[in-house]
Design a protein around this motif. Structure first.
Motif, mmCIF file in Angstrom:
data_model
loop_
_atom_site.group_PDB
_atom_site.id
_atom_site.type_symbol
_atom_site.label_atom_id
_atom_site.label_comp_id
_atom_site.label_asym_id
_atom_site.label_seq_id
_atom_site.Cartn_x
_atom_site.Cartn_y
_atom_site.Cartn_z
ATOM 1 N N GLN A 1 50.482 24.601 29.480
ATOM 2 C CA GLN A 1 50.150 25.611 28.496
ATOM 3 C C GLN A 1 49.668 26.878 29.184
ATOM 4 O O GLN A 1 49.029 26.821 30.226
ATOM 5 C CB GLN A 1 49.053 25.123 27.543
ATOM 6 N N VAL A 2 50.041 27.993 28.579
ATOM 7 C CA VAL A 2 49.609 29.305 29.078
ATOM 8 C C VAL A 2 48.930 30.039 27.945
ATOM 9 O O VAL A 2 49.431 30.066 26.816
ATOM 10 C CB VAL A 2 50.812 30.118 29.593
ATOM 11 N N GLN A 3 47.775 30.620 28.229
ATOM 12 C CA GLN A 3 47.073 31.428 27.242
ATOM 13 C C GLN A 3 47.206 32.902 27.633
ATOM 14 O O GLN A 3 47.088 33.242 28.807
ATOM 15 C CB GLN A 3 45.579 31.045 27.165
ATOM 16 N N LEU A 4 47.461 33.727 26.637
ATOM 17 C CA LEU A 4 47.649 35.162 26.874
ATOM 18 C C LEU A 4 46.583 35.955 26.132
ATOM 19 O O LEU A 4 46.340 35.705 24.948
ATOM 20 C CB LEU A 4 49.029 35.609 26.397
ATOM 21 N N SER A 25 46.509 32.830 31.622
ATOM 22 C CA SER A 25 45.717 31.800 32.295
ATOM 23 C C SER A 25 46.246 30.428 31.889
ATOM 24 O O SER A 25 47.047 30.307 30.958
ATOM 25 C CB SER A 25 44.234 31.932 31.929
ATOM 26 N N GLY A 26 45.784 29.418 32.573
ATOM 27 C CA GLY A 26 46.273 28.065 32.316
ATOM 28 C C GLY A 26 47.250 27.658 33.408
ATOM 29 O O GLY A 26 46.975 27.825 34.590
ATOM 30 N N SER A 27 48.410 27.181 33.019
ATOM 31 C CA SER A 27 49.412 26.692 33.988
ATOM 32 C C SER A 27 50.247 27.837 34.538
ATOM 33 O O SER A 27 51.465 27.892 34.371
ATOM 34 C CB SER A 27 50.312 25.666 33.314
ATOM 35 N N ILE A 28 49.589 28.748 35.234
ATOM 36 C CA ILE A 28 50.289 29.971 35.669
ATOM 37 C C ILE A 28 51.237 29.719 36.835
ATOM 38 O O ILE A 28 52.043 30.583 37.168
ATOM 39 C CB ILE A 28 49.306 31.095 36.018
ATOM 40 N N PHE A 29 51.181 28.533 37.451
ATOM 41 C CA PHE A 29 52.082 28.263 38.573
ATOM 42 C C PHE A 29 53.538 28.329 38.132
ATOM 43 O O PHE A 29 54.430 28.551 38.940
ATOM 44 C CB PHE A 29 51.776 26.894 39.180
ATOM 45 N N GLY A 30 53.783 28.119 36.836
ATOM 46 C CA GLY A 30 55.155 28.155 36.341
ATOM 47 C C GLY A 30 55.591 29.494 35.783
ATOM 48 O O GLY A 30 56.720 29.630 35.309
#
Length: 121
Positions: A1-4, A25-30
């Motif tokens: 999940q990514v939060q914007l 933020s969150g799973s920013i590696f992807g």
């Protein structure tokens, strides 16, 4: 999940400048691509500008030479910026932050809540 989380926007006179920011933020590696789209009343959402994780940029013809997209990243978040100069009344729209997330075979698109940009003539 990514939060914007978006910030910036507002009311400006024609010829003025604004700067939009969007922190992911969150799973920013992807996070593979970040960018901005906009939607004016009665119109479809359209691309404004995108930037890849490698730094390649793409702009709508209508904003080339006036808008600049950039990004930064640290361990906790990835942020995309949109510097908007020489604004025109036709730039008035809700601007949405966009993230394309891609890991192996999984792809997802994430959208911000939108921020209003109003350019008065």
């Amino acid at each position: 999940q990514v939060q914007l989380v978006e910030s910036g926007g507002g009311l400006v006179q024609a010829g003025g400048s604004l700067r939009l920011s969007c922190a992911a933020s969150g799973s920013i590696f992807g996070v593979n691509v970040m960018g901005w789209y906009r939607q004016a009343p009665g119109k479809q959402r359209e691309l404004v500008a995108t930037i890849t994780s490698g730094g390649s940029t793409n702009y709508a013809d209508s904003v080339k030479g006036r808008f600049t997209i950039s990004s930064s990243r640290d361990n906790a978040k990835s942020t995309v910026f949109l510097q908007m100069n020489s604004l025109k009344p036709e730039d008035t729209a809700v601007y949405y932050c966009y993230v394309h997330w891609w890991v192996v075979i999984t792809r997802r698109d994430y959208w911000g809540q939108g921020t209003q940009v109003t350019v008065s003539s």
